[in-house]
Scaffold this motif. Structure first.
Motif, PDB file in Angstrom:
ATOM      1  N   GLU A  21     151.681  92.670  72.538  1.00 11.28           N
ATOM      2  CA  GLU A  21     152.113  93.345  71.311  1.00 11.28           C
ATOM      3  C   GLU A  21     151.796  94.822  71.463  1.00 11.28           C
ATOM      4  O   GLU A  21     150.927  95.210  72.240  1.00 11.28           O
ATOM      5  CB  GLU A  21     151.487  92.742  70.051  1.00 11.28           C
ATOM      6  CG  GLU A  21     150.017  92.915  69.900  1.00 11.28           C
ATOM      7  CD  GLU A  21     149.497  92.329  68.591  1.00 11.28           C
ATOM      8  OE1 GLU A  21     150.232  91.640  67.858  1.00 11.28           O
ATOM      9  OE2 GLU A  21     148.323  92.580  68.298  1.00 11.28           O
ATOM     10  N   ALA A  22     152.528  95.624  70.704  1.00  9.61           N
ATOM     11  CA  ALA A  22     152.359  97.075  70.823  1.00  9.61           C
ATOM     12  C   ALA A  22     152.895  97.758  69.575  1.00  9.61           C
ATOM     13  O   ALA A  22     153.807  97.255  68.917  1.00  9.61           O
ATOM     14  CB  ALA A  22     153.094  97.602  72.053  1.00  9.61           C
ATOM     15  N   SER A  23     152.318  98.920  69.285  1.00  3.27           N
ATOM     16  CA  SER A  23     152.791  99.747  68.182  1.00  3.27           C
ATOM     17  C   SER A  23     153.979 100.579  68.664  1.00  3.27           C
ATOM     18  O   SER A  23     154.264 100.643  69.864  1.00  3.27           O
ATOM     19  CB  SER A  23     151.677 100.681  67.713  1.00  3.27           C
ATOM     20  OG  SER A  23     151.390 101.632  68.738  1.00  3.27           O
ATOM     21  N   ALA A  38     164.405  97.473  77.619  1.00  3.92           N
ATOM     22  CA  ALA A  38     163.234  98.252  78.045  1.00  3.92           C
ATOM     23  C   ALA A  38     162.072  98.051  77.069  1.00  3.92           C
ATOM     24  O   ALA A  38     160.912  97.887  77.483  1.00  3.92           O
ATOM     25  CB  ALA A  38     163.602  99.730  78.157  1.00  3.92           C
ATOM     26  N   ILE A  39     162.378  98.040  75.790  1.00  5.91           N
ATOM     27  CA  ILE A  39     161.348  97.802  74.769  1.00  5.91           C
ATOM     28  C   ILE A  39     160.775  96.392  74.920  1.00  5.91           C
ATOM     29  O   ILE A  39     159.556  96.197  74.864  1.00  5.91           O
ATOM     30  CB  ILE A  39     161.922  98.016  73.351  1.00  5.91           C
ATOM     31  CG1 ILE A  39     162.199  99.512  73.120  1.00  5.91           C
ATOM     32  CG2 ILE A  39     160.975  97.473  72.287  1.00  5.91           C
ATOM     33  CD1 ILE A  39     163.002  99.813  71.860  1.00  5.91           C
ATOM     34  N   VAL A  75     154.759 101.707  72.538  1.00  9.96           N
ATOM     35  CA  VAL A  75     156.047 101.464  73.198  1.00  9.96           C
ATOM     36  C   VAL A  75     156.632 102.791  73.665  1.00  9.96           C
ATOM     37  O   VAL A  75     157.082 102.917  74.809  1.00  9.96           O
ATOM     38  CB  VAL A  75     157.038 100.722  72.269  1.00  9.96           C
ATOM     39  CG1 VAL A  75     158.436 100.679  72.886  1.00  9.96           C
ATOM     40  CG2 VAL A  75     156.537  99.321  71.950  1.00  9.96           C
ATOM     41  N   HIS A  76     156.611 103.780  72.798  1.00  9.34           N
ATOM     42  CA  HIS A  76     157.133 105.104  73.131  1.00  9.34           C
ATOM     43  C   HIS A  76     156.426 105.663  74.363  1.00  9.34           C
ATOM     44  O   HIS A  76     157.058 106.157  75.296  1.00  9.34           O
ATOM     45  CB  HIS A  76     156.967 106.044  71.931  1.00  9.34           C
ATOM     46  CG  HIS A  76     157.528 107.404  72.146  1.00  9.34           C
ATOM     47  ND1 HIS A  76     156.737 108.485  72.452  1.00  9.34           N
ATOM     48  CD2 HIS A  76     158.808 107.864  72.116  1.00  9.34           C
ATOM     49  CE1 HIS A  76     157.497 109.550  72.591  1.00  9.34           C
ATOM     50  NE2 HIS A  76     158.755 109.198  72.389  1.00  9.34           N
ATOM     51  N   ARG A  77     155.114 105.569  74.369  1.00  9.70           N
ATOM     52  CA  ARG A  77     154.312 106.082  75.495  1.00  9.70           C
ATOM     53  C   ARG A  77     154.660 105.337  76.786  1.00  9.70           C
ATOM     54  O   ARG A  77     154.800 105.939  77.841  1.00  9.70           O
ATOM     55  CB  ARG A  77     152.829 105.932  75.180  1.00  9.70           C
ATOM     56  CG  ARG A  77     151.915 106.645  76.137  1.00  9.70           C
ATOM     57  CD  ARG A  77     150.452 106.543  75.735  1.00  9.70           C
ATOM     58  NE  ARG A  77     150.233 107.036  74.373  1.00  9.70           N
ATOM     59  CZ  ARG A  77     149.553 106.375  73.438  1.00  9.70           C
ATOM     60  NH1 ARG A  77     148.995 105.205  73.691  1.00  9.70           N
ATOM     61  NH2 ARG A  77     149.399 106.882  72.232  1.00  9.70           N
ATOM     62  N   THR A 117     163.445 107.037  67.190  1.00  6.74           N
ATOM     63  CA  THR A 117     164.453 106.180  67.821  1.00  6.74           C
ATOM     64  C   THR A 117     163.846 104.830  68.167  1.00  6.74           C
ATOM     65  O   THR A 117     164.462 103.786  67.927  1.00  6.74           O
ATOM     66  CB  THR A 117     165.018 106.856  69.090  1.00  6.74           C
ATOM     67  OG1 THR A 117     165.610 108.104  68.727  1.00  6.74           O
ATOM     68  CG2 THR A 117     166.048 105.976  69.785  1.00  6.74           C
ATOM     69  N   ILE A 118     162.631 104.846  68.712  1.00  3.83           N
ATOM     70  CA  ILE A 118     161.951 103.600  69.068  1.00  3.83           C
ATOM     71  C   ILE A 118     161.665 102.797  67.798  1.00  3.83           C
ATOM     72  O   ILE A 118     161.884 101.578  67.754  1.00  3.83           O
ATOM     73  CB  ILE A 118     160.646 103.883  69.842  1.00  3.83           C
ATOM     74  CG1 ILE A 118     160.923 104.677  71.131  1.00  3.83           C
ATOM     75  CG2 ILE A 118     159.899 102.583  70.139  1.00  3.83           C
ATOM     76  CD1 ILE A 118     161.827 103.997  72.126  1.00  3.83           C
TER      77      ILE A 118
END
Length: 128
Positions: free
Chosen positions: A23-25, A13-14, A29-31, A43-44
């Motif tokens: 790319e993502a912070s 999923a990530i 990713v959490h959002r 956790t992420i």
């Protein structure tokens, strides 16, 4: 030498987020995952760190945050995971896997036509 890119559900999923966004912070990713699974931000972050040790993501610092990106393609992950599934559950017999999908899954006429076209194309590629 080809590497094994076996991913768990959360890792996959990530990776989908990273493949989609480039790319993502951790926060991004959490959002992006909030609608489908409830995970803590920590956790992420922990999972991204583990994935970096595994070699499937890398990060770069931007200010006080890390931006993560995938180091493997979605195609490579699919190839590895399907090959492992094929070997583990069907002893490497691709026709058994396809037969299983045809008998156990609902497949409409359009999907069957796409499958026929793929088979016909593959047959054409193998002719001398």
């Amino acid at each position: 030498m080809e590497r094994n890119h076996q991913l768990g559900e959360l890792q996959h999923a990530i990776m989908r987020v990273l493949w989609d966004q480039g790319e993502a912070s951790v926060v991004e990713v959490h959002r992006a995952l909030q609608g489908e699974r409830e995970r803590a931000l920590t956790t992420i972050a922990t999972m991204l760190s583990k994935m970096e040790k595994k070699g499937v993501v890398k990060h770069r610092a931007e200010g006080r945050q890390y931006l993560y990106r995938a180091t493997v393609s979605e195609a490579d992950v699919k190839r590895t995971m399907v090959s492992d599934l094929l070997e583990m559950l069907f002893s490497g017999d691709a026709s058994a896997l396809v037969g299983h999908l045809l008998t156990e899954q609902e497949i409409d006429r359009e999907e069957l036509e796409r499958l026929r076209a793929l088979i016909a194309k593959r047959k054409g590629e193998r002719r001398p």
